[in-house]
Design an enzyme around this catalytic site. Structure first.
Site, PDB file in Angstrom:
ATOM      1  N   ARG A 220      32.438   7.342 -50.911  1.00  0.00           N
ATOM      2  CA  ARG A 220      31.200   7.019 -50.177  1.00  0.00           C
ATOM      3  C   ARG A 220      30.470   8.317 -49.787  1.00  0.00           C
ATOM      4  NH1 ARG A 220      31.174   6.542 -44.851  1.00  0.00           N
ATOM      5  NH2 ARG A 220      33.148   5.478 -44.626  1.00  0.00           N
TER       6      ARG A 220
ATOM      7  N   TYR B  43       4.612  -2.915 -54.568  1.00  0.00           N
ATOM      8  CA  TYR B  43       5.658  -3.749 -55.138  1.00  0.00           C
ATOM      9  C   TYR B  43       6.092  -4.771 -54.079  1.00  0.00           C
ATOM     10  CZ  TYR B  43      10.455  -4.949 -56.350  1.00  0.00           C
ATOM     11  OH  TYR B  43      11.614  -5.641 -56.592  1.00  0.00           O
TER      12      TYR B  43
ATOM     13  N   ASP C  61       6.425   6.443 -54.034  1.00  0.00           N
ATOM     14  CA  ASP C  61       7.249   5.678 -54.977  1.00  0.00           C
ATOM     15  C   ASP C  61       6.742   6.035 -56.374  1.00  0.00           C
ATOM     16  OD1 ASP C  61       8.312   3.849 -56.716  1.00  0.00           O
ATOM     17  OD2 ASP C  61       7.907   2.084 -55.480  1.00  0.00           O
TER      18      ASP C  61
ATOM     19  N   LYS D 127      14.604   1.556 -63.678  1.00  0.00           N
ATOM     20  CA  LYS D 127      13.496   1.471 -64.632  1.00  0.00           C
ATOM     21  C   LYS D 127      13.597   2.609 -65.664  1.00  0.00           C
ATOM     22  CE  LYS D 127      11.852  -1.781 -61.795  1.00  0.00           C
ATOM     23  NZ  LYS D 127      12.626  -1.651 -60.587  1.00  0.00           N
TER      24      LYS D 127
END
Ligand SMILES: Nc1ncnc2c1ncn2[C@@H]1O[C@H](COP(=O)(O)OP(=O)(O)O)[C@@H](O)[C@H]1O
Ligand SMILES: C[C@@](O)(CCOP(=O)(O)O)CC(=O)O
Length: 908
Positions: free
Chosen positions: A69, A121, A196, A221
């Site tokens: 982590r 978005y 973004d 993406k």
């Protein structure tokens, strides 16, 4: 968690100059992508590919890593690589793009103000709304495409974050990141500028160079490029922000897993080469759509309003574009008609995708907000992949043609496609339907026509896939030559009546004004019925419109409810036509042959006609003067086929589906679709994450089937619900059966479409598939002793035929494939064998016409039945025989021929 400090990242891994005389230039982007070496973390074995450290913990106390982590060597490599290709000081990899935004917005405190774009978005929007409601953060949504809009909201000491995206998704508007960052910093130097950058990737745009403090990407993406992982990356140069975000990621525990880090690292090596191909094809697609006359949003087009700004801040145009068609239904047809373009949310993968943002990626923004932000409901988004550009263009062009969005130009010397003329965007779907189909101006309501309308629609036989089709599996079904007929006759007494000849001749009439109109929310012309039934209206019909006596006739109850529901919800503009609707069927009712669907199609068609939501094509006007026997124009007779245009068929199918929902609860839509379109179809319902829609299947018409009604009554609604319950109880068992049935349907389609398969091989393959499909239906618990008896009889050694249940099962019908070479006497023997066991066999042909409407133009005068007084009593109507009287008198055997002889039938 160590924020990956890639010191000197800007020129890594360019080696030092070899000599003062032969200096080396910094490596270019694609070289940086392809080389993942990290000079600060050499692999102990010199492995060329970064290994996956698939471990949660690390032994010892003094090492660089202790717990995944907080840090993991595979992730360190990835973060170093991302920092390098983004020319950033720090990079973090987290579990998704939204996780990246979550990390970033956790830098905010209650009372902070955020300025964000208004074309963001959908997921970003959802998170911001959550923060507004639960985190005490104020969010100002502004149209950031006009940089000046931002300034009035900037308050020193208050504005903590400005969230930008350019180009916007899905409208591809350009935001001047550079100017906004500079303006904001001037007024509120502490405000963090966040960008973004998913639509561009670090290859095309590097907002850190233009004043952004933090840049994040959904690496799902372009960065990964293969849609095989979810990831988000965050880059920044500021040490303070990096330290804070590293703390958050470690605390929250959303860092990217080692395996996904490996995949992302692998995918990112080909980023530049993929983007080059994707962008160049996107440009070709945008150009083609623009040439065809669509409004296209793509920053690479010369007339794009933000092109100049975009070229200043970016070095490529990306591979996402969008366009509008002027009609939501048309857009849906286009999306459904593509084959190569996968219907899917997301973008950036090597394969091309098509979507309608308003119903997919942006569905989480409510319709009113979408409208307020100018997001057109008919918008189609295209995300271009790396397939051969010619194939992508061909497939799109074919889909546009199939959907009716383009047509072959009549004037062109050679074949050239042009856009079909469409009404304005605001014009409703039905108007569009009327205009497209009928050359009707669509602007004025037609005067009420006192005609009798006769319609008919076929039943169906499901060859493969019943029940499974409700859960997204493809069904193979064909129309049968048994039909339901519907007839409306005008009344002049303010009453509405129904007569169900096959249900003990059930008759009931209502005073139209006494119907529970207060419970109706009319579906306006152009709107579609929502997915769910209107329970208020259902309840009102059940308690306030249906007579108490109907409880003793459940079949009539269902049919009357469906009819009234459609009558009321379709009534618009204050018009409430008064008429009688009679239905008669040559199909057995409730036996699995789609009597309900053919009834639904007849009811929907007549109601749409009487509410003037559809109309049928007028007779073509002569294009030159006629002489003697020359009518002046050429009329090609197709025996009525293709006379009902596709938009009308679609509208009928949508409303027939609503009636089916009333009768069946959760129908798949296969029955009504076959009943409307006729022929044979492979049908896959929408909403199961795969390509939905219908494909015609050829090669069916020549097959012969014996349909045998077990005469055991059953309830489709209960049987369908029973399978759903089994699926919820034993998902693994049922899902395996569904997979098995999908393969059967696929196999059957392949066999039917293979011209080289011999007839013998085809029949034996279909027989085997019939047996296999039946076995699955037995496992789903929908067979019945009577059906097993029919199967056993047909399988006897003298017949050796394959039989399966068809439709909902639990009784109802079985279907048997009859081989071409079966001797007539043997077939007759089987039929009498079945009859003697008290079954009812029907030898039918399949694949005939779908919905038919009897052209009213032959009716020499409008007709008024004598039982209802007419204001304009005249000779003409008194001299005519009402269709209705004979319609009810004819025997089931006579009905089809009599109907056919009434005049010219128009079919889908
Ligand atoms: N000719 C008809 N007239 C009136 N209602 C009909 C007619 N045909 C079918 N229906 C309606 O459809 C129901 C039958 O649906 P269902 O049980 O699914 O049978 P099927 O498998 O034949 O479609 C009937 O109970 C009735 O409500
Ligand atoms: C069982 C099902 O797959 C087919 C319809 O069955 P039936 O024609 O009502 O017996 C249900 C559906 O697809 O809607």
């Amino acid at each position: 968690m160590a924020a990956q400090k890639a010191s000197g990242a800007h020129d890594l891994p360019t080696p030092d100059p070899e000599s003062p005389y032969r200096s080396r230039k910094p490596y270019r982007f694609s070289t940086l992508c392809a080389t993942v070496d990290n000079p600060f973390a050499k692999d102990q074995y010199g492995s060329s590919s970064v290994p996956i450290y698939q471990t949660a913990t690390f032994k010892g106390v003094a090492g660089e890593y202790d717990y995944t982590r907080s840090g993991n060597p595979t992730r360190t490599h990835l973060e170093h690589h991302i920092a390098k290709i983004s020319s950033a000081g720090h990079a973090f990899a987290v579990s998704s793009g939204m996780a990246a935004l979550d990390v970033i917005t956790r830098l905010l405190k209650p009372g902070d103000e955020v300025i964000a774009g208004d074309d963001l978005y959908g997921g970003t929007n959802r998170l911001l709304t959550y923060l507004k409601t639960n985190g005490g953060v104020t969010v100002h949504h502004v149209d950031t495409t006009v940089a000046e809009n931002v300034l009035p909201h900037v308050k020193a000491g208050k504005t903590a974050m400005v969230l930008l995206e350019s180009p916007t998704n899905p409208l591809l508007k350009i935001v001047d990141l550079q100017k906004i960052a500079a303006d904001v910093k001037e007024r509120a130097p502490d405000a963090i500028i966040v960008v973004d950058n998913t639509m561009m990737s670090p290859y095309c745009q590097r907002p850190l160079d233009y004043g952004a403090d933090i840049v994040y990407d959904s690496a799902t993406k372009y960065l990964s490029g293969h849609h095989d992982l979810m990831a988000g990356v965050i880059v920044c140069n500021r040490d303070d922000l990096a330290k804070h975000m590293a703390f958050i990621i470690n605390s929250v525990g959303n860092a990217l897993t080692p395996f996904d880090c490996f995949l992302l690292l692998r995918g990112s090596k080909t980023l530049a080469i993929r983007m080059d191909r994707q962008q160049s094809t996107a440009m070709r697609v945008a150009t083609m759509l623009e040439r065809l006359g669509f409004k296209v949003n793509y920053p690479g087009l010369p007339n794009h309003p933000g092109r100049e700004v975009h070229e200043r801040i970016a070095s490529g145009y990306g591979a996402v574009l969008s366009f509008t068609t002027g009609d939501k239904a048309l857009s849906e047809r286009i999306v459904g008609a593509t084959r190569l373009w996968g219907i899917s949310v997301s973008f950036g993968a090597v394969n091309s995708l098509i979507s309608m943002p308003c119903v997919m990626s942006h569905a989480s923004i409510d319709a009113a907000t979408r409208a307020a932000r100018g997001l057109p409901e008919d918008l189609i988004r295209l995300c271009v992949g790396i397939e051969d550009p010619e194939d992508l263009l061909d497939d799109l062009e074919r889909a546009l043609l199939e959907a009716g969005a383009i047509t072959v130009s009549a004037n062109a010397d050679e074949h050239q496609y042009v856009r079909t003329t469409l009404p304005k965007t605001e014009v409703s779907i039905s108007r569009a339907v009327e205009k497209l189909a009928f050359n009707d101006s669509g602007l004025t309501r037609r005067p009420r026509e006192y005609r009798e309308w006769m319609v008919s629609a076929p039943g169906k036989v499901i060859l493969f896939g019943e029940h499974a089709v409700v859960h997204g599996v493809t069904a193979v079904a064909a129309s049968v030559d048994l039909r339901c007929y519907g007839l409306t006759t005008p009344r002049h007494d303010g009453k509405l009546s129904v007569q169900f000849c096959d249900i003990e001749n059930f008759y009931h009439e209502w005073d139209i004004n006494n119907l529970p109109w207060d419970a109706v929310t009319t579906i306006q012309v152009g709107q579609e019925h929502p997915e769910q039934l209107d329970q208020t209206l259902m309840e009102a019909i059940s308690t306030r419109a249906l007579p108490a006596s109907i409880d003793a006739a459940p079949k009539a109850r269902g049919a009357a409810t469906a009819f009234l529901y459609l009558y009321m919800i379709l009534a618009h503009g204050g018009e409430r036509p008064s008429f009688n609707f009679s239905a008669r069927s040559t199909l057995p009712i409730g036996a699995g042959l789609g009597s309900s669907a053919s009834f639904s199609v007849c009811a929907a068609t007549t109601l749409l006609l009487l509410h003037q939501r559809i109309s049928i094509p007028a007779l073509p006007a002569p294009t030159r003067e006629g002489h003697g026997s020359d009518p002046g124009h050429i009329h090609v007779s197709h025996q009525g086929r293709r006379a009902i245009p596709p938009p009308v068929a679609e509208e009928v199918n949508r409303w027939a589906f609503v009636a089916e929902k009333i009768l069946h609860g959760n129908p798949s839509g296969v029955d009504n679709s076959v009943s409307v379109y006729g022929g044979a179809l492979a049908y896959t319902r929408a909403g199961f994450g795969k390509k939905s829609g219908m494909e015609p299947i050829h090669g069916f018409k020549s097959l012969r089937f014996l349909l045998t009604d077990s005469k055991v009554p059953r309830d489709t609604k209960k049987l369908v619900a029973g399978v759903s319950e089994k699926k919820a109880r034993e998902p693994e068992v049922v899902n395996a059966i569904l997979d098995g049935i999908q393969s059967i349907s696929d196999e059957a389609r392949r066999a039917l479409a293979d011209p080289e398969l011999s007839r013998e091989a085809l029949l034996s393959a279909l027989s085997a598939l019939i047996d296999e499909n039946h076995a699955h239906l037995v496992s789903l618990g929908v067979s019945h002793a009577s059906l097993e008896a029919i199967r056993a009889k047909t399988a006897q050694s003298i017949y050796k035929l394959s039989t399966k249940l068809t439709g909902a099962g639990g009784g109802g019908c079985a279907v048997t494939l009859v081989p071409d070479d079966m001797r007539e006497e043997l077939l007759q023997q089987l039929i009498s064998d079945l009859l003697s066991d008290n079954f009812q066999p029907y030898l039918t042909s399949v694949g005939g016409s779908g919905l038919g409407i009897l052209s009213p133009y032959g009716q020499d005068a409008p007709f008024t039945p004598p039982e209802t007084p007419n204001d304009a009593n005249d000779e003409a109507y008194l001299s005519r025989e009402p269709l209705r009287a004979t319609f009810q008198e004819k025997s089931v055997l006579e009905l089809p021929e009599w109907a056919e002889s009434r005049g010219r039938w128009l079919y889908v």
